[in-house]
Write a protein that holds these residues in place. Structure first.
Motif, PDB file in Angstrom:
ATOM      1  N   UNK A  19       0.829  -1.211   0.000  1.00 23.24           N
ATOM      2  CA  UNK A  19       0.000   0.000   0.000  1.00 23.24           C
ATOM      3  C   UNK A  19       0.861   1.259   0.000  1.00 23.24           C
ATOM      4  N   UNK A  20       0.412   2.261  -0.714  1.00 25.41           N
ATOM      5  CA  UNK A  20       1.106   3.550  -0.680  1.00 25.41           C
ATOM      6  C   UNK A  20       0.789   4.322   0.604  1.00 25.41           C
ATOM      7  N   UNK A  21      -0.104   3.785   1.446  1.00 27.04           N
ATOM      8  CA  UNK A  21      -0.545   4.498   2.645  1.00 27.04           C
ATOM      9  C   UNK A  21       0.275   4.169   3.889  1.00 27.04           C
ATOM     10  N   UNK A  22       1.293   3.330   3.768  1.00 31.16           N
ATOM     11  CA  UNK A  22       2.092   2.979   4.940  1.00 31.16           C
ATOM     12  C   UNK A  22       2.693   4.204   5.645  1.00 31.16           C
ATOM     13  N   UNK A  23       3.215   5.196   4.915  1.00 30.49           N
ATOM     14  CA  UNK A  23       3.757   6.367   5.633  1.00 30.49           C
ATOM     15  C   UNK A  23       2.698   7.069   6.491  1.00 30.49           C
TER      16      UNK A  23
END
Length: 302
Positions: free
Chosen positions: A138-142
């Motif tokens: 996922x690109x939402x980890x940060x």
């Protein structure tokens, strides 16, 4: 690029390893198609493979962009470090061990805190298990806060570049446990995370849910009571299927459902925080279930 250059720019490590990953994928695909015993859930399906590769690309881009900010924070925190640790073989091995310990708790939190699960669910949403599943990120980890779990390593005194390098090395090694082509590995099963252990982790069988959080070492699961051996055939996926190969749907479906629950009109002000940070209830939480659970909690308190 030499090793010193790689340490100076650790964010490219997974790109350096990419050719090896693709060779493994091609071999698994080719040999799997030739074998009549390959389970259906190990097969490669073009729409899903394309989805997995798209997710990997978006994840990598988000990590690079977020890394610019995280690197500044790590360097600032590094100025307040407790010790000056010189990197040598022994400190490198110590960092690998410490990072793997931190990864275990990050991974466990990603299953037990709904805010973090909203990002991590992407990785578990496939109903198949092969090497391409490792690309399903996922690109939402940060935003979910993954980077917070490595801060203690910087505070202790490990150079931030080395910390990021070891984090990515750990993730790179985990690529090789996403397969059904490898069975049990004998005595190694006691110490290391293996394909058998990780297949359990991707199962939605009731006895497999939220088990085997290991990165590289399975010892943490054995120590902290989250280990389960692969006995029953694994049923891959999540209990609330996404049913889409659209990368954006896969990424944002749980975020959408979570915020729908948070914004439910019937909930009082104190309950949204519980929805965001409580366990995801085996990924089946709906607004109606949340309201019922909250109402029951309130009546019990009274």
């Amino acid at each position: 690029m030499d090793f010193n250059g790689l340490i100076s720019h650790p964010e490219i490590l997974l790109l350096v390893l990419a050719p090896l990953f693709f060779v493994c994928i091609l071999l698994e695909w080719y040999l799997g198609n030739k074998s009549a015993t390959t389970p259906k859930s190990a097969k490669y399906h073009l729409p899903e493979v394309l989805c997995n590769f798209s997710l990997a690309g978006l994840h990598q881009a988000a990590d690079i962009l977020a890394g610019l900010l995280v690197a500044k924070l790590y360097l600032w925190v590094f100025g307040w470090r407790l010790f000056d640790i010189e990197m040598n073989l022994w400190s490198f091995l110590g960092l690998i061990l410490a990072q793997d310990f931190c990864y275990y708790w990050f991974h466990r939190a990603s299953h037990r805190v709904r805010w973090m699960w909203a990002a991590h669910v992407v990785h578990h949403s496939s109903e198949n298990m092969n090497f391409s599943t490792a690309f399903r990120q996922s690109l939402m980890y940060p935003l979910a806060g993954m980077w917070l779990f490595w801060l203690p390593l910087v505070i202790i005194g490990f150079d931030p570049n080395w910390v990021v390098f070891v984090v990515l090395l750990n993730l790179g090694l985990q690529f090789f446990v996403h397969t059904q082509a490898i069975g049990r590995l004998g005595p190694l099963e006691w110490i290391f995370n293996t394909p058998s252990h990780h297949r359990v982790h991707h199962g939605r069988n009731p006895q497999y849910i939220d088990k085997n959080y290991a990165g590289v070492l399975i010892i943490w699961d054995r120590l902290f009571g989250s280990f389960v051996e692969e006995l029953q055939t694994v049923d891959y996926g999540i209990t609330k299927p996404v049913n889409s190969f659209n990368p954006l749907v896969v990424i944002f479906s749980e975020w959408r459902d979570m915020w729908r629950d948070v914004l439910a009109k019937e909930l009082s002000f104190k309950h949204p925080m519980a929805i965001l940070f409580a366990p995801p209830q085996t990924q089946q939480t709906s607004s109606k279930q949340v309201k019922t659970r909250v109402a029951n909690t309130d009546s019990n308190v009274q």
